[in-house]
Write an enzyme that holds these catalytic residues in place. Structure first.
Site, short mmCIF file in Angstrom:
data_model
loop_
_atom_site.label_atom_id
_atom_site.label_comp_id
_atom_site.label_asym_id
_atom_site.label_seq_id
_atom_site.Cartn_x
_atom_site.Cartn_y
_atom_site.Cartn_z
N ASP A 195 0.84 -1.21 0.00
CA ASP A 195 0.00 0.00 0.00
C ASP A 195 0.87 1.26 0.00
O ASP A 195 1.97 1.25 0.55
CB ASP A 195 -0.92 -0.03 1.23
CG ASP A 195 -2.07 0.95 1.11
OD1 ASP A 195 -2.33 1.45 -0.01
OD2 ASP A 195 -2.71 1.23 2.14
N GLY A 196 0.34 2.33 -0.60
CA GLY A 196 1.01 3.62 -0.54
C GLY A 196 1.61 4.09 -1.86
O GLY A 196 2.32 5.10 -1.89
N GLY A 210 0.10 5.51 -4.40
CA GLY A 210 -0.46 6.80 -4.78
C GLY A 210 0.19 7.93 -3.99
O GLY A 210 0.62 8.95 -4.56
N ARG A 211 0.30 7.74 -2.67
CA ARG A 211 0.91 8.78 -1.83
C ARG A 211 2.39 8.97 -2.16
O ARG A 211 2.91 10.08 -2.12
CB ARG A 211 0.74 8.41 -0.34
CG ARG A 211 -0.61 8.82 0.22
CD ARG A 211 -0.91 8.12 1.51
NE ARG A 211 -1.29 6.73 1.26
CZ ARG A 211 -1.36 5.81 2.22
NH1 ARG A 211 -1.05 6.11 3.46
NH2 ARG A 211 -1.73 4.59 1.92
N HIS A 232 2.41 3.39 -9.02
CA HIS A 232 2.13 1.97 -9.30
C HIS A 232 3.29 1.34 -10.08
O HIS A 232 3.64 0.19 -9.87
CB HIS A 232 0.82 1.82 -10.07
CG HIS A 232 -0.38 2.25 -9.29
ND1 HIS A 232 -0.58 1.89 -7.98
CD2 HIS A 232 -1.45 3.03 -9.62
CE1 HIS A 232 -1.72 2.41 -7.54
NE2 HIS A 232 -2.25 3.12 -8.52
N SER A 254 -7.98 -5.35 -5.07
CA SER A 254 -9.06 -5.85 -4.22
C SER A 254 -10.41 -5.71 -4.92
O SER A 254 -10.55 -4.95 -5.89
CB SER A 254 -9.08 -5.08 -2.89
OG SER A 254 -9.64 -3.79 -3.08
N GLU A 283 -12.70 -4.14 -3.84
CA GLU A 283 -13.13 -2.75 -3.61
C GLU A 283 -12.38 -1.75 -4.48
O GLU A 283 -12.80 -0.60 -4.62
CB GLU A 283 -12.94 -2.37 -2.13
CG GLU A 283 -13.94 -3.01 -1.18
CD GLU A 283 -13.71 -4.49 -0.95
OE1 GLU A 283 -12.53 -4.91 -0.94
OE2 GLU A 283 -14.69 -5.25 -0.83
N TRP A 343 -12.30 -1.52 -7.54
CA TRP A 343 -13.10 -1.08 -8.70
C TRP A 343 -13.73 0.28 -8.45
O TRP A 343 -14.19 0.94 -9.38
CB TRP A 343 -14.22 -2.10 -9.00
CG TRP A 343 -13.72 -3.45 -9.40
CD1 TRP A 343 -13.73 -4.58 -8.63
CD2 TRP A 343 -13.13 -3.83 -10.66
NE1 TRP A 343 -13.18 -5.64 -9.33
CE2 TRP A 343 -12.81 -5.21 -10.58
CE3 TRP A 343 -12.84 -3.15 -11.84
CZ2 TRP A 343 -12.22 -5.91 -11.62
CZ3 TRP A 343 -12.25 -3.85 -12.88
CH2 TRP A 343 -11.95 -5.20 -12.77
N ARG A 363 -12.27 2.89 -7.70
CA ARG A 363 -11.36 3.97 -8.12
C ARG A 363 -11.76 4.49 -9.50
O ARG A 363 -12.47 3.81 -10.24
CB ARG A 363 -9.93 3.44 -8.16
CG ARG A 363 -9.47 3.02 -6.77
CD ARG A 363 -8.03 2.65 -6.74
NE ARG A 363 -7.67 2.27 -5.37
CZ ARG A 363 -6.45 2.28 -4.88
NH1 ARG A 363 -5.43 2.62 -5.65
NH2 ARG A 363 -6.23 1.95 -3.63
N LEU A 405 9.85 -20.52 -4.71
CA LEU A 405 8.79 -19.68 -4.13
C LEU A 405 7.50 -19.77 -4.93
O LEU A 405 7.52 -19.78 -6.16
CB LEU A 405 9.28 -18.22 -4.13
CG LEU A 405 8.28 -17.18 -3.63
CD1 LEU A 405 8.20 -17.20 -2.10
CD2 LEU A 405 8.64 -15.78 -4.12
N ARG A 433 -4.94 -1.66 8.96
CA ARG A 433 -6.17 -2.43 8.76
C ARG A 433 -5.92 -3.51 7.72
O ARG A 433 -4.89 -3.51 7.05
CB ARG A 433 -7.32 -1.51 8.30
CG ARG A 433 -6.98 -0.69 7.06
CD ARG A 433 -8.19 0.16 6.60
NE ARG A 433 -7.77 1.09 5.56
CZ ARG A 433 -7.46 2.36 5.76
NH1 ARG A 433 -7.54 2.88 6.97
NH2 ARG A 433 -7.08 3.12 4.76
#
Ligand code: IPE
Ligand code: IPE
Ligand code: MG
Length: 262
Positions: A42-43, A45-46, A59, A87, A89, A91, A93, A153, A216
């Site tokens: 995560d992160g 975008g920031r 990205h 995720s 969720e 979508w 965006r 892996l 989270r």
């Protein structure tokens, strides 16, 4: 006396580490590394916004960070790395960002599959492939096919993945089988549920890492994370490198896992 990671890598001839990486590797015991690591990248975008660049640039750099972490996990004999790429969720965006994420995914899968293959890495995916663009699905299919006999892996990419959807899907499949007489209701237990999850062959992660300071789960591996050790770091995903992974592993090795016992 258990072997430390540093000695084991030296024996294998794996090198190119700086002093602080080496110091951490001297503290890590190879017999207590997690077998399965889950990663919420995560992160992006920031990271880009901080540099006054469009989110998509974040990205792109995020994909580079992933490549390095995948290679390193393979080198240190982690068995499974589950990464949250998109995720159910996500979508929500803007369409332009979703389109760019899909495009990057296709590029990543097409560009890196040879590298993954050469390094004995096997590609797996978790998530609902049905509504993904056909190019994504075929890149996934191809990547899985060419890497299916690899024994290093397992890179498990969570794509159009949602933990709640996964559990509901498992319930639906089991209900169908009860209806057909394959199982009776008394046989429904956690083992049967696990058999119907995307990760049925992968098991639970021992360690979850989330970058960017958010604390989270955002619907990632809800069932599988029940007893997983959680590690949160403020580092934004494109900046996450070997040293941060080693720090997470050190933190993991200091923990006492009790699973409800004493
Ligand atoms: C994670 O970075 C990548 C995906 C969700 C695909 P974000 O895009 O969520 O970056 P932030 O959280 O907005 O900084
Ligand atoms: C989680 O990150 C999903 C991925 C990393 C793919 P998000 O950025 O979508 O999560 P929220 O919205 O901050 O919870
Ligand atoms: Mg985010």
């Amino acid at each position: 006396m258990a072997q430390v990671l540093h000695d084991s890598l030296r024996k294998k001839g794996v090198g190119g580490f700086d002093k602080s990486e080496e110091n951490l590797m001297k503290q890590l015991y190879i017999d207590n590394l997690p077998k399965h690591i889950a990663l919420i990248m995560d992160g992006n975008g920031r990271w880009a916004q901080k540099r006054k660049m469009p989110r998509n640039v974040g990205h792109k750099y995020g994909a580079e960070a992933l490549k390095k972490i995948v290679m390193f996990c393979n080198e240190i004999n982690i068995q499974i790395l589950s990464v949250y790429a998109f995720s159910t969720e996500n979508w929500r965006r803007p369409k332009t960002e979703v389109d760019m994420l899909m495009k990057l995914l296709i590029e990543y899968l097409q560009r890196e599959i040879d590298l993954l293959n050469r390094n004995n890495i096997r590609l797996e995916v978790s998530g609902d492939m049905e509504y993904l663009p056909v190019e994504v699905r075929s890149a996934v299919q191809k990547g899985k096919e060419v890497s299916k006999f690899n024994t290093g892996l397992i890179l498990n990419v969570a794509l159009n993945y949602g933990g709640r959807d996964e559990i509901a899907r498992a319930a639906r499949q089991i209900a169908e089988k009860v209806k057909n007489g394959e199982y009776n209701i008394q046989e429904i237990d956690k083992t049967l549920m696990e058999k119907h999850l995307y990760t049925s062959s992968l098991g639970d992660p021992e360690l979850l890492i989330r970058t960017s300071g958010e604390r989270r789960l955002s619907n990632f591996l809800l069932w599988q994370l029940a007893y997983t050790e959680l590690f949160f770091t403020d580092i934004l995903w494109p900046d996450f490198d070997r040293i941060h992974l080693l720090e997470a592993l050190c933190s993991y090795q200091k923990r006492e896992r009790r699973f409800g016992g004493i």
